[in-house]
Design a protein around this motif. Structure first.
Motif, PDB file in Angstrom:
ATOM      1  N   TYR A  78       9.971  -2.417   6.011  1.00 10.31           N
ATOM      2  CA  TYR A  78      11.249  -2.390   5.296  1.00 10.31           C
ATOM      3  C   TYR A  78      11.682  -3.802   4.884  1.00 10.31           C
ATOM      4  CZ  TYR A  78      16.236  -2.097   4.461  1.00 10.31           C
ATOM      5  OH  TYR A  78      17.479  -2.226   3.907  1.00 10.31           O
ATOM      6  N   ARG A  79      11.621  -4.742   5.829  1.00 19.54           N
ATOM      7  CA  ARG A  79      12.024  -6.123   5.522  1.00 19.54           C
ATOM      8  C   ARG A  79      11.161  -6.705   4.405  1.00 19.54           C
ATOM      9  NH1 ARG A  79      12.316  -6.384  11.062  1.00 19.54           N
ATOM     10  NH2 ARG A  79      10.337  -7.494  11.177  1.00 19.54           N
ATOM     11  N   ASP A  80       9.869  -6.421   4.439  1.00 25.96           N
ATOM     12  CA  ASP A  80       8.971  -6.911   3.401  1.00 25.96           C
ATOM     13  C   ASP A  80       9.333  -6.314   2.039  1.00 25.96           C
ATOM     14  OD1 ASP A  80       6.755  -8.575   2.667  1.00 25.96           O
ATOM     15  OD2 ASP A  80       5.533  -6.764   2.481  1.00 25.96           O
ATOM     16  N   LEU A  81       9.614  -5.020   2.011  1.00 27.01           N
ATOM     17  CA  LEU A  81      10.018  -4.366   0.760  1.00 27.01           C
ATOM     18  C   LEU A  81      11.326  -4.948   0.236  1.00 27.01           C
ATOM     19  CD1 LEU A  81       9.187  -0.655   1.628  1.00 27.01           C
ATOM     20  CD2 LEU A  81       8.010  -2.088  -0.070  1.00 27.01           C
ATOM     21  N   GLU A  82      12.281  -5.174   1.122  1.00 28.50           N
ATOM     22  CA  GLU A  82      13.566  -5.748   0.722  1.00 28.50           C
ATOM     23  C   GLU A  82      13.389  -7.158   0.187  1.00 28.50           C
ATOM     24  OE1 GLU A  82      17.052  -4.485   0.838  1.00 28.50           O
ATOM     25  OE2 GLU A  82      15.634  -2.845   0.525  1.00 28.50           O
ATOM     26  N   TRP A  83      12.568  -7.957   0.851  1.00 34.59           N
ATOM     27  CA  TRP A  83      12.325  -9.325   0.405  1.00 34.59           C
ATOM     28  C   TRP A  83      11.705  -9.319  -0.989  1.00 34.59           C
ATOM     29  CZ3 TRP A  83       8.359 -12.426  -1.230  1.00 34.59           C
ATOM     30  CH2 TRP A  83       8.622 -13.796  -1.254  1.00 34.59           C
ATOM     31  N   LYS A  84      10.713  -8.466  -1.184  1.00 30.18           N
ATOM     32  CA  LYS A  84      10.056  -8.383  -2.495  1.00 30.18           C
ATOM     33  C   LYS A  84      11.023  -7.904  -3.573  1.00 30.18           C
ATOM     34  CE  LYS A  84       5.428  -7.820  -0.729  1.00 30.18           C
ATOM     35  NZ  LYS A  84       4.323  -6.924  -0.447  1.00 30.18           N
ATOM     36  N   ALA A  85      11.872  -6.952  -3.245  1.00 35.88           N
ATOM     37  CA  ALA A  85      12.845  -6.443  -4.213  1.00 35.88           C
ATOM     38  C   ALA A  85      13.826  -7.541  -4.612  1.00 35.88           C
ATOM     39  CB  ALA A  85      13.594  -5.244  -3.646  1.00 35.88           C
ATOM     40  N   GLU A 117       0.802  -1.221   0.000  1.00 34.63           N
ATOM     41  CA  GLU A 117       0.000   0.000   0.000  1.00 34.63           C
ATOM     42  C   GLU A 117       0.840   1.278   0.000  1.00 34.63           C
ATOM     43  OE1 GLU A 117      -3.864  -1.535   2.482  1.00 34.63           O
ATOM     44  OE2 GLU A 117      -1.990  -1.254   3.591  1.00 34.63           O
ATOM     45  N   LEU A 118       2.142   1.131   0.132  1.00 38.40           N
ATOM     46  CA  LEU A 118       3.005   2.311   0.190  1.00 38.40           C
ATOM     47  C   LEU A 118       3.237   2.890  -1.200  1.00 38.40           C
ATOM     48  CD1 LEU A 118       5.683   1.004   2.696  1.00 38.40           C
ATOM     49  CD2 LEU A 118       3.948   2.752   3.149  1.00 38.40           C
ATOM     50  N   SER A 119       3.264   4.203  -1.266  1.00 37.98           N
ATOM     51  CA  SER A 119       3.597   4.892  -2.515  1.00 37.98           C
ATOM     52  C   SER A 119       5.099   4.759  -2.756  1.00 37.98           C
ATOM     53  CB  SER A 119       3.230   6.375  -2.397  1.00 37.98           C
ATOM     54  OG  SER A 119       4.079   7.006  -1.447  1.00 37.98           O
ATOM     55  N   PRO A 120       5.563   5.052  -3.961  1.00 38.28           N
ATOM     56  CA  PRO A 120       7.014   5.044  -4.189  1.00 38.28           C
ATOM     57  C   PRO A 120       7.749   5.985  -3.227  1.00 38.28           C
ATOM     58  CG  PRO A 120       5.872   5.049  -6.288  1.00 38.28           C
ATOM     59  CD  PRO A 120       4.818   5.242  -5.212  1.00 38.28           C
ATOM     60  N   LEU A 121       7.164   7.139  -2.945  1.00 40.68           N
ATOM     61  CA  LEU A 121       7.771   8.055  -1.980  1.00 40.68           C
ATOM     62  C   LEU A 121       7.809   7.416  -0.596  1.00 40.68           C
ATOM     63  CD1 LEU A 121       8.941  10.800  -1.159  1.00 40.68           C
ATOM     64  CD2 LEU A 121       6.586  11.621  -0.891  1.00 40.68           C
ATOM     65  N   GLY A 122       6.738   6.775  -0.202  1.00 37.86           N
ATOM     66  CA  GLY A 122       6.693   6.090   1.091  1.00 37.86           C
ATOM     67  C   GLY A 122       7.764   5.024   1.207  1.00 37.86           C
ATOM     68  N   LYS A 123       7.972   4.288   0.110  1.00 41.34           N
ATOM     69  CA  LYS A 123       9.014   3.258   0.104  1.00 41.34           C
ATOM     70  C   LYS A 123      10.396   3.882   0.259  1.00 41.34           C
ATOM     71  CE  LYS A 123       6.191   0.151  -2.612  1.00 41.34           C
ATOM     72  NZ  LYS A 123       5.946  -0.492  -3.913  1.00 41.34           N
ATOM     73  N   ASN A 124      10.629   5.017  -0.391  1.00 47.90           N
ATOM     74  CA  ASN A 124      11.910   5.715  -0.237  1.00 47.90           C
ATOM     75  C   ASN A 124      12.107   6.209   1.190  1.00 47.90           C
ATOM     76  OD1 ASN A 124      12.980   5.447  -2.815  1.00 47.90           O
ATOM     77  ND2 ASN A 124      11.934   7.253  -3.584  1.00 47.90           N
TER      78      ASN A 124
END
Length: 142
Positions: free
Chosen positions: A111-118, A60-67
């Motif tokens: 953060y961990r979820d985003l890193e795993w997906k990346a 649900e995070l925007s690209p800005l939120g992910k940054n």
């Protein structure tokens, strides 16, 4: 009087605004967030609010939120090394220790979820069998 009674219970929106204001007050963090948001500070506040919402998932995070999450957790580059401890200081000032710890764990989980997906979407999936093996199996089946 204990510290927890001195701190008001803040809504997610109020906490987001206070963190947003703290980020704007810091010269380096303000510069970086101005740059990555293209000077759209309302989007920075909205992203921070989304990050702080315990119901928010990484999808649900925007690209800005992910940054912003990356800056809050990863400690990459100068800004990450500045922003992470600064955020922790702000959280400890605004929240009681248990709330601060819970929120920090939520941000780290995003953060961990985003890193795993990346990591798992960046690597192409290799077929389990080579094309020669697939051809051999097809021939044997016929």
């Amino acid at each position: 009087m204990s510290n927890s009674t001195l701190r008001p219970n803040l809504s997610t929106a109020e906490l987001a605004f206070r963190i947003y204001a703290s980020f704007r007050a810091h010269p380096h963090i303000c510069n970086v967030l101005t740059h990555i948001s293209r000077a759209k500070w309302s989007e920075v506040e909205r992203s921070i609010s989304s990050i702080l919402d315990p119901a928010t998932t990484s999808d649900e995070l925007s690209p800005l939120g992910k940054n912003i999450i990356d800056l809050m957790v990863a400690e990459r580059g100068i800004t990450g090394k500045i922003l992470k401890p600064y955020l922790h200081t702000v959280l400890h000032r605004l929240l009681d220790p248990a709330q601060s710890k819970r929120l920090t764990r939520h941000i780290e989980a995003l953060y961990r979820d985003l890193e795993w997906k990346a990591q798992h979407t960046a690597q192409p999936h290799e077929p389990s069998t080579s094309s020669e093996e697939s051809d051999r199996v097809r021939v044997e089946l016929q």
